[in-house]
Structure formats: C-alpha cells, structure tokens
Design an enzyme around this catalytic site. Structure first.
Site, mmCIF file in Angstrom:
data_model
loop_
_atom_site.group_PDB
_atom_site.id
_atom_site.type_symbol
_atom_site.label_atom_id
_atom_site.label_comp_id
_atom_site.label_asym_id
_atom_site.label_seq_id
_atom_site.Cartn_x
_atom_site.Cartn_y
_atom_site.Cartn_z
ATOM 1 N N SER A 69 39.501 -3.135 -32.430
ATOM 2 C CA SER A 69 38.170 -2.641 -32.046
ATOM 3 C C SER A 69 37.508 -2.075 -33.285
ATOM 4 O O SER A 69 37.152 -0.909 -33.337
ATOM 5 C CB SER A 69 38.289 -1.569 -30.963
ATOM 6 O OG SER A 69 38.893 -0.392 -31.490
ATOM 7 N N HIS A 73 42.391 -2.917 -26.206
ATOM 8 C CA HIS A 73 43.807 -2.951 -26.568
ATOM 9 C C HIS A 73 44.718 -3.453 -25.446
ATOM 10 O O HIS A 73 45.916 -3.570 -25.631
ATOM 11 C CB HIS A 73 44.282 -1.570 -27.030
ATOM 12 C CG HIS A 73 43.734 -1.179 -28.370
ATOM 13 N ND1 HIS A 73 43.994 0.034 -28.959
ATOM 14 C CD2 HIS A 73 42.953 -1.851 -29.242
ATOM 15 C CE1 HIS A 73 43.382 0.093 -30.137
ATOM 16 N NE2 HIS A 73 42.741 -1.038 -30.322
ATOM 17 N N GLN A 110 39.765 3.454 -24.417
ATOM 18 C CA GLN A 110 40.785 2.754 -25.200
ATOM 19 C C GLN A 110 42.129 3.486 -25.266
ATOM 20 O O GLN A 110 43.169 2.845 -25.219
ATOM 21 C CB GLN A 110 40.241 2.517 -26.605
ATOM 22 C CG GLN A 110 41.112 1.653 -27.478
ATOM 23 C CD GLN A 110 40.441 1.375 -28.816
ATOM 24 O OE1 GLN A 110 39.571 0.520 -28.913
ATOM 25 N NE2 GLN A 110 40.822 2.114 -29.834
ATOM 26 N N GLU A 111 42.095 4.823 -25.401
ATOM 27 C CA GLU A 111 43.376 5.516 -25.652
ATOM 28 C C GLU A 111 43.462 6.900 -25.035
ATOM 29 O O GLU A 111 42.526 7.686 -25.128
ATOM 30 C CB GLU A 111 43.588 5.674 -27.173
ATOM 31 C CG GLU A 111 43.696 4.353 -27.889
ATOM 32 C CD GLU A 111 43.501 4.475 -29.399
ATOM 33 O OE1 GLU A 111 43.433 5.611 -29.907
ATOM 34 O OE2 GLU A 111 43.399 3.423 -30.049
ATOM 35 N N GLU A 149 49.478 -1.115 -28.983
ATOM 36 C CA GLU A 149 49.999 -0.006 -29.778
ATOM 37 C C GLU A 149 51.264 0.598 -29.194
ATOM 38 O O GLU A 149 51.657 1.708 -29.556
ATOM 39 C CB GLU A 149 48.896 1.040 -29.929
ATOM 40 C CG GLU A 149 47.658 0.428 -30.581
ATOM 41 C CD GLU A 149 46.539 1.415 -30.839
ATOM 42 O OE1 GLU A 149 46.477 2.436 -30.144
ATOM 43 O OE2 GLU A 149 45.736 1.151 -31.756
ATOM 44 N N ASP A 164 40.653 8.697 -27.125
ATOM 45 C CA ASP A 164 39.752 7.865 -27.925
ATOM 46 C C ASP A 164 39.025 6.949 -26.955
ATOM 47 O O ASP A 164 39.599 5.986 -26.444
ATOM 48 C CB ASP A 164 40.521 7.043 -28.968
ATOM 49 C CG ASP A 164 39.586 6.168 -29.796
ATOM 50 O OD1 ASP A 164 38.351 6.294 -29.626
ATOM 51 O OD2 ASP A 164 40.083 5.362 -30.612
ATOM 52 N N GLU A 185 37.654 11.537 -29.328
ATOM 53 C CA GLU A 185 37.220 10.606 -30.385
ATOM 54 C C GLU A 185 36.212 9.590 -29.839
ATOM 55 O O GLU A 185 36.402 9.073 -28.726
ATOM 56 C CB GLU A 185 38.477 9.894 -30.919
ATOM 57 C CG GLU A 185 38.238 8.869 -32.014
ATOM 58 C CD GLU A 185 39.556 8.170 -32.410
ATOM 59 O OE1 GLU A 185 40.637 8.818 -32.313
ATOM 60 O OE2 GLU A 185 39.494 6.995 -32.799
ATOM 61 N N ASP A 206 35.278 8.128 -35.546
ATOM 62 C CA ASP A 206 36.088 7.005 -36.051
ATOM 63 C C ASP A 206 35.138 5.842 -36.362
ATOM 64 O O ASP A 206 34.726 5.660 -37.503
ATOM 65 C CB ASP A 206 37.155 6.616 -35.026
ATOM 66 C CG ASP A 206 37.885 5.332 -35.398
ATOM 67 O OD1 ASP A 206 37.860 4.951 -36.585
ATOM 68 O OD2 ASP A 206 38.482 4.684 -34.513
ATOM 69 N N LYS A 259 41.128 5.733 -41.717
ATOM 70 C CA LYS A 259 41.859 4.460 -41.791
ATOM 71 C C LYS A 259 41.557 3.862 -43.156
ATOM 72 O O LYS A 259 40.392 3.573 -43.471
ATOM 73 C CB LYS A 259 41.385 3.515 -40.696
ATOM 74 C CG LYS A 259 41.707 3.991 -39.271
ATOM 75 C CD LYS A 259 40.847 3.259 -38.269
ATOM 76 C CE LYS A 259 41.259 3.520 -36.833
ATOM 77 N NZ LYS A 259 40.198 3.078 -35.896
ATOM 78 N N HIS A 314 46.855 4.589 -37.493
ATOM 79 C CA HIS A 314 47.266 3.182 -37.487
ATOM 80 C C HIS A 314 46.089 2.313 -37.048
ATOM 81 O O HIS A 314 45.050 2.831 -36.660
ATOM 82 C CB HIS A 314 48.455 2.991 -36.530
ATOM 83 C CG HIS A 314 48.102 3.241 -35.073
ATOM 84 N ND1 HIS A 314 48.962 3.007 -34.033
ATOM 85 C CD2 HIS A 314 46.966 3.723 -34.504
ATOM 86 C CE1 HIS A 314 48.385 3.313 -32.893
ATOM 87 N NE2 HIS A 314 47.180 3.745 -33.137
ATOM 88 N N ARG A 315 46.263 0.987 -37.047
ATOM 89 C CA ARG A 315 45.276 0.075 -36.493
ATOM 90 C C ARG A 315 45.854 -0.621 -35.270
ATOM 91 O O ARG A 315 47.069 -0.827 -35.183
ATOM 92 C CB ARG A 315 44.849 -0.996 -37.508
ATOM 93 C CG ARG A 315 44.137 -0.509 -38.743
ATOM 94 C CD ARG A 315 42.892 0.312 -38.545
ATOM 95 N NE ARG A 315 41.926 -0.092 -37.565
ATOM 96 C CZ ARG A 315 40.638 -0.351 -37.808
ATOM 97 N NH1 ARG A 315 40.185 -0.304 -39.052
ATOM 98 N NH2 ARG A 315 39.804 -0.640 -36.838
ATOM 99 N N LYS A 362 47.649 9.546 -35.999
ATOM 100 C CA LYS A 362 47.555 8.807 -34.740
ATOM 101 C C LYS A 362 48.327 7.499 -34.889
ATOM 102 O O LYS A 362 47.935 6.621 -35.662
ATOM 103 C CB LYS A 362 46.102 8.530 -34.363
ATOM 104 C CG LYS A 362 46.023 7.859 -32.983
ATOM 105 C CD LYS A 362 44.621 7.813 -32.437
ATOM 106 C CE LYS A 362 43.873 6.602 -32.914
ATOM 107 N NZ LYS A 362 42.599 6.406 -32.189
HETATM 108 C C1 2PG Z 1 41.060 3.242 -33.002
HETATM 109 C C2 2PG Z 1 42.088 2.239 -33.434
HETATM 110 C C3 2PG Z 1 43.485 2.721 -33.559
HETATM 111 P P1 2PG Z 1 41.582 -0.288 -33.713
HETATM 112 O O1 2PG Z 1 39.998 2.876 -32.472
HETATM 113 O O2 2PG Z 1 41.195 4.414 -33.266
HETATM 114 O O3 2PG Z 1 44.075 3.154 -32.384
HETATM 115 O O4 2PG Z 1 41.966 1.012 -32.834
HETATM 116 O O5 2PG Z 1 42.492 -0.332 -34.864
HETATM 117 O O6 2PG Z 1 41.727 -1.443 -32.782
HETATM 118 O O7 2PG Z 1 40.148 -0.086 -34.159
HETATM 119 MG MG MG Z 2 39.169 4.987 -32.531
#
Ligand code: 2PG
Ligand code: MG
Length: 419
Positions: A41, A159, A167-168, A209, A247, A290, A318, A343, A371-372, A395
């Site tokens: 994403s 994801h 997403q998280e 993840e 997130d 986030e 982010d 990142k 991480h990604r 994270k």
């Molecule tokens: C996020 C990341 C990591 P992605 O949005 O924070 O969990 O996802 O690497 O897919 O952007």
């Molecule tokens: Mg994010």
C-alpha cells in the site's frame, strides 16, 4: 575505504516477486550486502520502485532495469569513492538521478547501494551497523531504551482479502524491561489471540505481514474485543503492559472525497472519520493512530491531531510524510502529526532517512521505523536504523521469516549491548 566493486542482482522478496540486493567490496577486503523492500500500500509520494514492465517476466515486476542502472549508471561514479563518506555517496546518487521521486535510476537501486556501502564501511570500521549509523550521523542516541515491538496482529485493507477495511491492528508493548521480554509478551498475546479467534469461529490464516486476517469480519471495531481478551488471557494488562496501534492506511479506502468502509456499508466525510476514530480512542487503550486520513487531506490532519492530543494518543504520519524531509516540514508547520513512521525505501537513501528522523526528533516527535507489507526481504537494516536513531517502536509483523529476522536482529543487538 575505497569502493572497488559494486555488484547487484535479484533476490526473491516475501510476496514471491524479486527485489534488489547489492554487494559492495572495498579495497581492504571489507564487504557490505543489503537488499531493499517495497510496499503493498505504497503512498503516492514515495520514491519510485523501478520495475521492468516486461510482462513476459514476473508479470512485469522484474528488477533487471534497476540492476542495470546500478551497474551502468551508478557504479562508474562510485567506484574509487570513500565508503566512509556516506553523505557524499548518497548525494552523488541523488544528483545522478535528478528526479523528485528517484524515478530515473529507481529508489530501489539507490537505496540498495546506499545501505550496502554503509554495511561495508561498518565492516571496515569493525562496528555493527547501528553503531556506525549513530556515530557517523551523530544522532546522540545512548541505547538506554531500545525500540519496543509494535506487531501487526490483525490485518485487512490491501494486506488481506475479505478482512477489515483498516489495514492494521497492532499490539504495542509498553511494559519496561528487556526487549527479549517485550518480544515474548507480544508473541504470547499473539498466540492467545489465535486461540480466541478460533473459539469465535474466525479463520486464523495470516496476511502479508504474518498477522491474522479473519475472513468475513463484519465491523472494523470487532478486532478490539478479541485483542483485549487476548492480552488478558495471556496474563497482561491492556493499556499498561500492551497497548493498541492502528494503521488505517486511509488513502486506500478514500474514494470520490469519502472514506468508504465497505464491510460496514458506510462512506464517511473527513470530519466523520475523525469522529469515528475518536469513539475508539475513548474506549480502547490505543497508543498510536497512523494514517487515519488520506495522504493529501492536509487541513483535516490538523483537526485529527488536536483530537489525538486530547486523548494522549500519538498521531503517526506514514503515507502522509513518506519519510520525506519536505513533507515532514509541511506536517510540522501545519501541526499535522506528533509521530512519524519511517521506511528507508520511501525516500531511497540512508542519509535522507536519518535526516528525516533527526528533524522529527528535534520537534519532539517519536520515530517508528517499519517493515513493508508487499515485498519484504530478510535484510534487517531497519532495526539498526531504529536503534541508531532511538526509535520508540519498530513496526514489524509477528511471524513469517522475513519479519522474525527483524525481531531476531533486535535480540542480537540487545545481547551485544549487554555483553
Ligand atoms: C504501512 C505498511 C507496513 P505497506 O502502511 O505502514 O505495514 O504497509 O508496506 O504495504 O505500505
Ligand atoms: Mg502505514
């Protein structure tokens, strides 16, 4: 510390598509190897991930163009340069590229070289990478508090299929103690969550993840009840030992000016979505929130920050900030965030990443290296970075080899510092 060879090649990343790895050799024999990840994403303001677009190979996602750029465009300029001068190495590549999002040579190409050079220099200095980064950039970190785990335990959005819109959902460890203990607490809660999901007839298959992706969950709020139970059953206190991090990755469900929550059959305005999250901050032990808003919804981020401040919750940028110093400065000027996700591949070089971390810290923000989702590799440089800049959390998903490699690196650093 003269660079005598730069060799790039494809390695397979966690999603089953290639990424770039680079091996740098110095005249006195030291070697540095690094590979880079990419997201599922990804924010639209991130550094480019240059892929081949050759549909006959890996559905167009091969990385041979980025690799060719390393051998033919980057290496001729870097051979003979001093690996200890990381800032010059990075600025040379940034100038060679000359585009705002590193789209000519590829952010993936530039970052892989940048990190491999840093590893070679660290090897030559006989220092672990985190120490080299700390000393070279003079971050001033004293390593007295290593970053805590923030582990994605329920995932949806881009994801996982048929899970939450958001997403998280993460367990963020708050309890003070060793990081070996923090990681154990996080994993005990994760395993406890697995049992609770099963008891509730929800699937415990995992997403990108290593987090659970319960199929057919009917509201975005439902995970909290399971997460609270999981913490309690594992023998810990929610809000004290373990908090929640969300997130939303809201850019992914923003469509035609509305935040579209598919599983709840609703579409919310910016103001309504802030109210939606406010309800949760009042009820649950959420410590960070986030990307609750779209990556360009600047004016509403300020309102979201005021709401989060009032609840003592860190508002994390982010996709909004993409580890980019200029976007972070805009966020500082407009009081849009109080914390930043970091990142390396969002910006595409080590020096720019550290600069962004230090700017955030100078403004009292916590930094959270991450991480990604899409294409993670076994590389653990994000952990060394997190330790070097004094990140509050890292994270990282709780399971899958490329994720546990990160936790194992943190454990290794802790052992080393305590030896
Ligand atoms: C996020 C990341 C990591 P992605 O949005 O924070 O969990 O996802 O690497 O897919 O952007
Ligand atoms: Mg994010």
């Amino acid at each position: 510390m003269q660079i005598t060879a730069i060799h790039a090649y494809e390695v397979i990343a966690s999603g089953g598509y290639p990424s770039v790895e680079v091996k740098v050799t110095l005249d006195e024999g030291s070697i540095g190897v690094a590979s880079v990840p990419y997201g599922a994403s990804a924010g639209s303001h991130e550094a480019s991930v240059l892929v081949d677009e050759d549909k006959m190979r890996y559905n167009g996602k091969g990385m041979l163009t980025a690799i060719k750029n390393i051998h033919e465009e980057i290496a001729p300029h870097l051979l003979g340069m001093d690996a200890s001068n990381q800032k010059l190495i990075d600025s040379t590549m940034i100038q060679l590229d000359g585009t705002p999002q590193k789209s000519k040579l590829g952010g993936n190409a530039i970052l892989a070289v940048s990190l491999a050079v840093a590893r070679a220099a660290a090897a030559s200095l006989k220092k672990p990478l985190y120490l080299h980064i700390r000393d070279y950039y003079q971050t001033g970190t004293d390593f007295s508090a290593l970053p805590q785990p923030m582990a994605v335990v329920i995932e949806g959005g881009k994801h996982a299929d048929n899970s939450t819109d958001l997403q998280e959902y993460c367990f963020s460890v708050l309890k003070q103690g060793t990081r070996a203990e923090s990681i154990r607490i996080m994993l005990e809660c994760y395993h406890s969550l697995e049992k609770i999901l099963k008891e509730n007839k929800l699937s415990t298959n995992v997403g990108n993840e290593g987090a659970f992706a319960p199929n057919g969950i009917t509201s975005n709020e439902a995970p909290f009840a399971y997460m609270l139970q999981a913490i309690e059953r594992a023998g810990y206190t929610a809000g004290q030992d373990v908090g929640f991090s969300i997130d939303a990755a809201a850019s992914e469900f923003f469509s035609d000016g509305k935040y579209v929550l598919k599983i709840e059959n609703r579409a919310l305005s910016s103001i309504e979505v802030i109210e939606y999250f406010k309800g949760w901050l009042e009820k649950y032990p959420i410590v960070t929130l986030e990307d609750p808003l779209h990556e360009d919804d600047w004016s509403n981020w300020t309102a979201a920050k005021q709401m989060c401040d009032a609840h003592n919750v860190a508002l994390v940028g982010d996709d909004l900030t993409v580890t980019n110093k200029e976007r972070l400065q805009t966020a500082i000027d407009s009081q849009a965030i109080s914390s930043i996700l970091i990142k390396l591949n969002q910006i595409g070089s080590l020096s720019e990443t550290v600069e962004t971390c230090m700017l955030a810290k100078a403004h009292g923000m916590s930094v959270i290296p991450s991480h990604r989702g899409g294409g993670e590799t076994n590389d653990t440089a994000m952990i060394d970075l997190a330790v070097a800049v004094g990140g509050r959390f890292i994270k990282v998903g709780p399971t899958r080899g490329e994720r546990v490699a990160k936790y194992n690196r943190l454990l290794e650093i802790e052992r080393e510092l305590n030896a």
